[in-house]
Design an enzyme around this catalytic site. Structure first.
Site, PDB file in Angstrom:
ATOM      1  N   GLY A   1     110.834 -75.922 -57.444  1.00  0.00           N
ATOM      2  CA  GLY A   1     109.900 -75.362 -58.419  1.00  0.00           C
ATOM      3  C   GLY A   1     110.606 -74.458 -59.418  1.00  0.00           C
ATOM      4  O   GLY A   1     110.284 -74.455 -60.613  1.00  0.00           O
TER       5      GLY A   1
ATOM      6  N   ASN B   1     100.482 -67.504 -56.170  1.00  0.00           N
ATOM      7  CA  ASN B   1     101.128 -67.545 -54.851  1.00  0.00           C
ATOM      8  C   ASN B   1     100.705 -66.390 -53.952  1.00  0.00           C
ATOM      9  O   ASN B   1     100.710 -66.513 -52.740  1.00  0.00           O
ATOM     10  CB  ASN B   1     102.651 -67.554 -55.008  1.00  0.00           C
ATOM     11  CG  ASN B   1     103.146 -66.558 -56.027  1.00  0.00           C
ATOM     12  OD1 ASN B   1     102.768 -66.618 -57.206  1.00  0.00           O
ATOM     13  ND2 ASN B   1     103.966 -65.630 -55.593  1.00  0.00           N
TER      14      ASN B   1
ATOM     15  N   SER C   1     106.753 -78.472 -56.193  1.00  0.00           N
ATOM     16  CA  SER C   1     107.884 -78.233 -55.292  1.00  0.00           C
ATOM     17  C   SER C   1     107.649 -78.901 -53.937  1.00  0.00           C
ATOM     18  O   SER C   1     106.519 -78.888 -53.430  1.00  0.00           O
ATOM     19  CB  SER C   1     108.044 -76.721 -55.107  1.00  0.00           C
ATOM     20  OG  SER C   1     109.004 -76.443 -54.122  1.00  0.00           O
TER      21      SER C   1
ATOM     22  N   HIS D   1     108.855 -78.107 -50.810  1.00  0.00           N
ATOM     23  CA  HIS D   1     108.690 -77.360 -49.550  1.00  0.00           C
ATOM     24  C   HIS D   1     107.355 -76.628 -49.443  1.00  0.00           C
ATOM     25  O   HIS D   1     107.099 -75.959 -48.453  1.00  0.00           O
ATOM     26  CB  HIS D   1     109.874 -76.406 -49.327  1.00  0.00           C
ATOM     27  CG  HIS D   1     109.911 -75.200 -50.206  1.00  0.00           C
ATOM     28  ND1 HIS D   1     109.697 -73.933 -49.711  1.00  0.00           N
ATOM     29  CD2 HIS D   1     110.144 -75.045 -51.534  1.00  0.00           C
ATOM     30  CE1 HIS D   1     109.823 -73.045 -50.702  1.00  0.00           C
ATOM     31  NE2 HIS D   1     110.096 -73.705 -51.808  1.00  0.00           N
TER      32      HIS D   1
ATOM     33  N   CYS E   1     110.246 -57.494 -52.756  1.00  0.00           N
ATOM     34  CA  CYS E   1     111.349 -56.668 -52.268  1.00  0.00           C
ATOM     35  C   CYS E   1     112.384 -56.577 -53.381  1.00  0.00           C
ATOM     36  O   CYS E   1     112.758 -57.586 -53.954  1.00  0.00           O
ATOM     37  CB  CYS E   1     112.005 -57.306 -51.052  1.00  0.00           C
ATOM     38  SG  CYS E   1     110.941 -57.227 -49.636  1.00  0.00           S
TER      39      CYS E   1
HETATM   40  C1  LIG Z   1     103.950 -70.157 -57.976  1.00  0.00           C
HETATM   41  C2  LIG Z   1     105.361 -70.518 -57.634  1.00  0.00           C
HETATM   42  N1  LIG Z   1     106.147 -71.060 -58.582  1.00  0.00           N
HETATM   43  C3  LIG Z   1     107.410 -71.414 -58.331  1.00  0.00           C
HETATM   44  C4  LIG Z   1     107.965 -71.228 -57.089  1.00  0.00           C
HETATM   45  C5  LIG Z   1     109.398 -71.614 -56.865  1.00  0.00           C
HETATM   46  O1  LIG Z   1     109.497 -72.817 -56.139  1.00  0.00           O
HETATM   47  P1  LIG Z   1     110.836 -73.174 -55.327  1.00  0.00           P
HETATM   48  O2  LIG Z   1     110.827 -72.301 -54.100  1.00  0.00           O
HETATM   49  O3  LIG Z   1     110.695 -74.622 -54.995  1.00  0.00           O
HETATM   50  O4  LIG Z   1     111.984 -72.908 -56.212  1.00  0.00           O
HETATM   51  C6  LIG Z   1     107.191 -70.655 -56.086  1.00  0.00           C
HETATM   52  C7  LIG Z   1     107.782 -70.394 -54.749  1.00  0.00           C
HETATM   53  O5  LIG Z   1     107.348 -69.564 -54.011  1.00  0.00           O
HETATM   54  C8  LIG Z   1     105.843 -70.304 -56.360  1.00  0.00           C
HETATM   55  O6  LIG Z   1     105.072 -69.763 -55.429  1.00  0.00           O
END
Ligand SMILES: Cc1ncc(COP(=O)(O)O)c(C=O)c1O
Length: 378
Positions: free
Chosen positions: A69, A147, A195, A197, A320
């Protein structure tokens, strides 16, 4: 262990792992090689691309496979910034750092940034777009689901407003894909990130979905892979993994969402019974798996550590940093006080969680709160 941190990462689905393993053990060819074992890898990459495309309702040629992502967001923002004439970008106040930081890199190169404020629920008011007076607004980036809070933006309405003004729009849909229905055309955006994972696939693989009218500058130069937009030998096993995860998400998200919604209700009822818990953005449309709450007078990081000692993995709302326990920019943007924001705890459920997990968690939390309360702040 009770695992309640699926927005951070999900376990790899057994079927995904099964699909990936042959590409480590037997079919290890480079997808750019001309020989048979190379062509097998190429075929597997293209099958996976089609599976990812099907999940979000696009043609495989619109899928650029990335390392996750973060790279997809970087490619969208820096890649657009590199091909558009310099101007300004509008961005939601609660975006992920993988959007905010590439944007900051563009600002260092002379771009301007307009922050789209959010209300108490973390939602952007579509009417606020008309108040952006910058005549050189070229690009906008708005996330689908947050998130931390799980709040789901009305991206289609926001995209309509931007497109009326001819502005390119990117959506970070990393947290929405696989949890709610996400179709590229319905969201009406030009670029969309996802993404592996976060959807029970492997880490280190993702995709940027592009509308064919968009011109992007590469972020990684190299061997010309992915239409020259991100050079580098394809991680075939991981790509096979995201493909399988996408296929499973497409057929299973609906059932999973119903299950998660039931668990979320059970969790929220239980939290209500534990006095002074505040569930953030409680009345907004949120992901079925996400509940973020604050408990006045408590320290979120300490609650996370206490829960961990008792076998429950959750996360806090704080980012953090080397400067210590900074309150989350997401909660601050929603008008939450820094003290309450520092107390935030995020529960993000997954398809394997059960009602018993929720009940056990609530019991453990109840023990921590009176025991750890004010003392935790010391
Ligand atoms: C909203 C959001 N965008 C982007 C990412 C980044 O994705 P990746 O961990 O695959 O780099 C995250 C990962 O936590 C996310 O929560």
């Amino acid at each position: 262990m009770i695992y309640f941190d699926h927005n951070a990462t999900t376990p790899v689905d057994e079927q995904v792992l099964e699909a990936m393993l042959p590409f480590y053990k037997t079919f290890y060819g480079n997808a750019s090689s001309l020989h048979r074992i190379g062509r097998l890898s190429r075929g597997a990459v293209e099958t996976a691309r089609a599976q990812v495309a099907a999940l979000v309702g696009v043609s495989p040629s619109q899928v650029i496979l990335t390392s996750g992502g973060t790279e997809a967001n970087n490619l969208a923002i820096r890649g657009s910034g590199g091909s558009l004439p310099r101007g300004s970008i509008a961005v939601g106040a609660t975006e992920h750092p993988s959007v905010l930081e590439p944007l900051a890199a563009l600002v260092n190169k002379g771009w301007r940034s307009n922050t789209l404020r959010v209300d108490d629920d973390g939602l952007i008011d579509p009417a606020s777009i008309a108040t952006i007076t910058d005549p050189d607004l070229r690009f906008a980036s708005v996330m689908l689901a947050n998130n931390e809070t799980g709040v789901v933006q009305d991206v289609a309405t926001l995209a309509d407003r931007f497109r009326e003004q001819g502005i390119l729009i990117h959506c970070d849909a990393v947290q929405g894909v696989g949890k709610i229905p996400v179709k590229f055309d319905t969201l009406k955006v030009n670029l969309l990130s996802l993404s592996g994972h976060k959807i029970y696939g492997p880490k280190g693989v993702g995709a940027l979905i592009v509308d064919k009218s968009v011109a992007l500058q590469p972020v990684l130069y190299g061997g010309g892979q992915e239409r020259g937009l991100r050079g580098g030998t394809e991680n075939v096993a991981a790509i096979v993994g995201i493909g399988k995860a996408a296929e499973l998400a497409l057929s299973g998200w609906d059932e999973a969402a119903k299950h998660l919604m039931k668990l979320r209700r059970r969790l929220e009822c239980g939290l209500d019974a534990l006095a002074p818990v505040r569930i953030f953005a409680r009345d907004a449309v949120r992901l079925p798996n996400t509940v973020q709450f604050g408990i006045k007078g408590f320290d979120g990081e300490m609650i996370v550590m206490e829960l961990d000692r008792r076998g429950v993995a959750v996360s806090s709302g704080s980012a953090c940093s080397s400067e210590g326990n900074e309150p989350s920019h997401v909660l601050l943007a929603m008008g939450i006080t820094p003290d309450l924001a520092r107390s935030a705890v995020r529960i993000s459920l997954g398809k394997q969680n059960t009602a018993t997990d929720i009940d056990n968690f609530l019991e453990v939390l109840q023990r921590i709160i009176p025991a750890g309360g004010r003392r935790m702040q010391a």
